[in-house]
Scaffold this motif. Sequence first.
Motif, short mmCIF file in Angstrom:
data_model
loop_
_atom_site.label_atom_id
_atom_site.label_comp_id
_atom_site.label_asym_id
_atom_site.label_seq_id
_atom_site.Cartn_x
_atom_site.Cartn_y
_atom_site.Cartn_z
N PRO A 18 -6.77 -6.57 0.32
CA PRO A 18 -5.70 -5.56 0.34
C PRO A 18 -4.32 -6.19 0.24
N ASP A 100 -8.87 -8.74 9.41
CA ASP A 100 -8.10 -7.84 8.56
C ASP A 100 -6.85 -8.50 7.98
N TYR A 102 -4.05 -9.44 5.05
CA TYR A 102 -3.45 -8.73 3.92
C TYR A 102 -2.70 -9.73 3.05
N VAL A 321 -5.80 1.15 2.89
CA VAL A 321 -6.01 0.25 4.02
C VAL A 321 -5.00 0.58 5.11
N TYR A 335 -10.80 -3.22 8.32
CA TYR A 335 -10.03 -2.37 7.41
C TYR A 335 -10.47 -0.91 7.50
#
Length: 788
Positions: A18, A100, A102, A321, A335
């Motif tokens: 993401p 998670d 990014y 997300v 996510y």
Amino acid sequence: MLTQRIEAIRQNYVNTKPQISCERAKIWTGSHRETEGQPVAIRRARAFYDCCDRLGVHIFAGELVVGAIGEFRKCGILTPEFSWMWVDREMDTFDTRPQDPYRMTDDQRAFVRREIFPYWKGKSLEEAFLARLPEDTYRIGVDTGVLDNDSKWRQAVGEITPDYQDVLFKKGFGGILREAEDHLAALDPTNPEDLSKREFYTSVCWTSRGIIRYANRYAQAAEAMAEQEKDPVRAQELRRIARNCRRVPEHPPESFYEAIQFLWFVQVGGILSENPLSLNPGRFDQYMAPYYEADLAQGTLDEAFAQEPVDALWLKYSEWVWTISANTADYFAGYNQFQNLTVGGKRRDGKDGTNPVTYLALKATEEVKTHQPGLSVRVQADCPKEFLDAVTHLVSKGTGFPAIHSDSVGYQMLLNAGYAPEDARDWNNCGCVVPHYRKTGEWTAAVNMNFGSALEYALNEGKSLMTGRQMGLAERPAETFRTFEEVEAAFYRQFDFLCRHAVIMTLEAQRLHQEMVPRPFLSSCIEHCMESGKDLSQGGAKYTIGPVITGIGLAVVANSLAAVKKLVFEDGVCTMAELAAALRANWEGYEDLQARAKACPKYGNDEDAVDDLAIRLANHFYEEIHPYHDIFGAPFLTAFMGISNYIPMGRVLGATPDGRKHGEPSSEGVSPYVGTDQSTPLAAMRSSAKLNQEVHSGGTLLNLRLSPELVATKRGQANLGAMIQTLFALGGFHVQFNCISSETLRDAQAHPENYRDLLVRVAGYSTQFVNLSRAMQDAIIARTEHGG
């Protein structure tokens, strides 16, 4: 079989990390600079309109369902009005954090630090909450793992089910706009009570115009792309997309495909307005079936085409997300946005509600293998055999889907929460495993509460074993306890202390949400808000249900109390002083005693000696929490719904009398502690069903793991169906299964590149195994794999 287009989009979804978009934050901040001095609801609504008017329009390759929240296909956004501080503190390591991660560029980081964060300094929800929280509550409730509600002051609430049946599909946002304008015209400017209503209806006018504008911009883009498209088939698809966007969501949908597009536009509106947790599609098969059946009757739809836009919608749900802090990601790992979609169950009139769309949803979940939407099914005693067979077939595929719920217990949970019978019968799931209804405002995950901490403080004079800090009430030394009843009494004193502070945290957060972050877009999706002229944050829904306090560690505490009772007070294996010393030493040097502790009766094996302690604890939890009332006067509710919260809550928990060591995971939901359910899955079901689950209206969760061979055949799946019905007949509300071997999971740890789309059930949701931290993966592997 997936179409080539859907498979291509799916591959992009499973193989892409993401990316953070700053577009929404830039527009939102610029809008607020222009509206200084105006009422907060109108400022938020104007900012929403500006996002809909200015956000980049992105139609990605092959899409049938359109609408993007940013320039990236797999995308997260920033909401600095809720919190910018954690982003500033953490974004330099977004790419490398264990849970998670990014992608975010250096240019983006420099931009938000220069242009966005300075404006919001001193204005965010997080800053206000931390400034107002009492010091003693702050000490145990902010990033401690003892009490946690940071998703309620670093993020939006979410936790709403838009009302497609009675509002959105009947009126469209054009109708909602006209309704708001009519209400405005009828208000009396000399009536003080009408002043806040004027702000509300004005804000709804802005958000309704905004989402219509957003859709029309996509229609223009699709038309322009169709003119340039060389492939005649794709050009025709783009023209159809343009027609859909011209019609919905301004007008009620007239076809199945238009209704699908309408659904996604509502999700986009919710995301742009507040980036919410648990924006639930609700009873998808109930409100979509009329469009499916009408299109079939008119000859404008065949089953094959109906499946493809459903598959496309599943991918859109998964490409958004939820952008969250590292602490929040520990509690909601993978996510996951908890967009819970419910199928099956009874209708409002009590008749069975399964229909062809029910099976489209089950098929999409099986074949697309996305982690969203979270698919829940409602199963009643007389449900169609075809439906139960389809449910157990999906279980056998090893994705962790669906979450399986008792239709009748969910109904009873909502009756106990004060719903009318026909509304309670029409329930859908919210977020994780929370029975909910589309005319409701509720905080379904107000606070996570660490039950194990209460026991730790009872046995360690109110102090943390791991840090030595005074966290709980002052307590006498453990060696002075002469009876098991004294131990239990000390535990419940500390337990009640934590309950009190959980309520304090919730009330403060509720009050701030009222003041700072009204919710005009989502309020317009709820019938009674429009009738009453009150925002969701002001209690405008038909049902404003009390916040849910979630208990973590039921099995750990029940097992630990059983061990104390047996080892010290029944068998005399050790004294309280020796047990307390063993816990302080993390069992090192006390390995024989630890082995005896592990051999004591364990919850999840249908043994009354320990199950009775779990029942007493669960009952006490409800009896302590329920008398508290929120700012609307609604009683607080209890839940045992597991997310990934049992990992961080175990991380701060010292050794426990059941033989568990410092920092090891706690237990989630009403599930057994990992590896201790050594009997049969039915025994684990029987233990959990002894709890009075119907009073815990925030939901209960039972997680079990089965050997894949157990459900590989039709006979095995039929046996599983019978076992599920047995659990529900005994009073259980929910069960879900992982059916993946330990060998497969360990190979996925070693070779993640080969398992990008491997889904596992974490707790109340499924997600990609490779997107979980190593600690979370190990916790899943450690669960008992039942083979018979």
